[in-house]
Scaffold this active site. Structure first.
Site, PDB file in Angstrom:
ATOM      1  CD  GLU A 148       1.676  30.950 -47.497  1.00  0.00           C
ATOM      2  OE1 GLU A 148       2.392  31.679 -46.788  1.00  0.00           O
ATOM      3  OE2 GLU A 148       0.734  31.402 -48.170  1.00  0.00           O
ATOM      4  N   GLY A 149       6.472  30.213 -47.631  1.00  0.00           N
ATOM      5  CA  GLY A 149       7.875  29.954 -47.349  1.00  0.00           C
ATOM      6  C   GLY A 149       8.816  30.759 -48.222  1.00  0.00           C
ATOM      7  CB  CYS A 150       8.525  32.424 -51.379  1.00  0.00           C
ATOM      8  SG  CYS A 150       8.555  30.814 -52.155  1.00  0.00           S
ATOM      9  CB  ALA A 151      11.722  36.357 -48.938  1.00  0.00           C
ATOM     10  CB  SER A 152       9.355  37.571 -53.351  1.00  0.00           C
ATOM     11  OG  SER A 152       9.803  36.360 -53.900  1.00  0.00           O
TER      12      SER A 152
END
Length: 140
Positions: A48-52
């Protein structure tokens, strides 16, 4: 302390003159990685926390602080696959104790990534490092 593979990578980055060459190299590193088995693209391995979309699957041999750390990973974005490859070079083959001692921001800074990644990519990279560290810490 980074792995020998990361030291080799840092040397390669020193020879690349501009960010566009480094960027292409990061993408090439990602292309060279073995794809993650689709069975491991599950909520438990998703970062979690990734744009992709990013999945990291820990592969730890042994127990306790001397266990050998490794992981597999994949993203739906080419540049992020390259960042996963860089993190793999940074951490793979270290003991869990050594993983926890790595100063990831300083090591990654040697590659000049800090100045050239978007804030979303930087946040995603931080989230991947945090996942790796929390996985290693759980083994100690």
């Amino acid at each position: 302390m980074a792995s020998a593979a990361f030291e080799d990578l840092a040397e390669t980055f020193e020879f690349l003159d501009d960010w566009e060459d480094r960027y292409r190299h990061v993408i090439d590193l990602g292309r060279a990685m073995t794809p993650l088995d689709p069975a491991f693209r599950v909520p438990a391995t998703k970062v979690e926390g990734c744009a992709s979309q990013v999945w990291l699957r820990p592969v730890i041999s042994g127990e306790g602080p001397e266990a050998q750390f490794d992981f597999q990973g994949e993203s739906d974005a080419m540049i992020v696959n390259g960042l996963i490859a860089i993190l793999h070079a940074l951490y793979s083959g270290l003991t869990v104790r050594e993983v926890l001692a790595v100063d990831a921001p300083a090591e990654l800074g040697r590659l000049g990534l800090n100045d050239h990644l978007s804030s979303q990519r930087s946040n995603g990279l931080r989230a991947m490092v945090e996942r790796i560290l929390s996985t290693a810490a759980a083994q100690v």
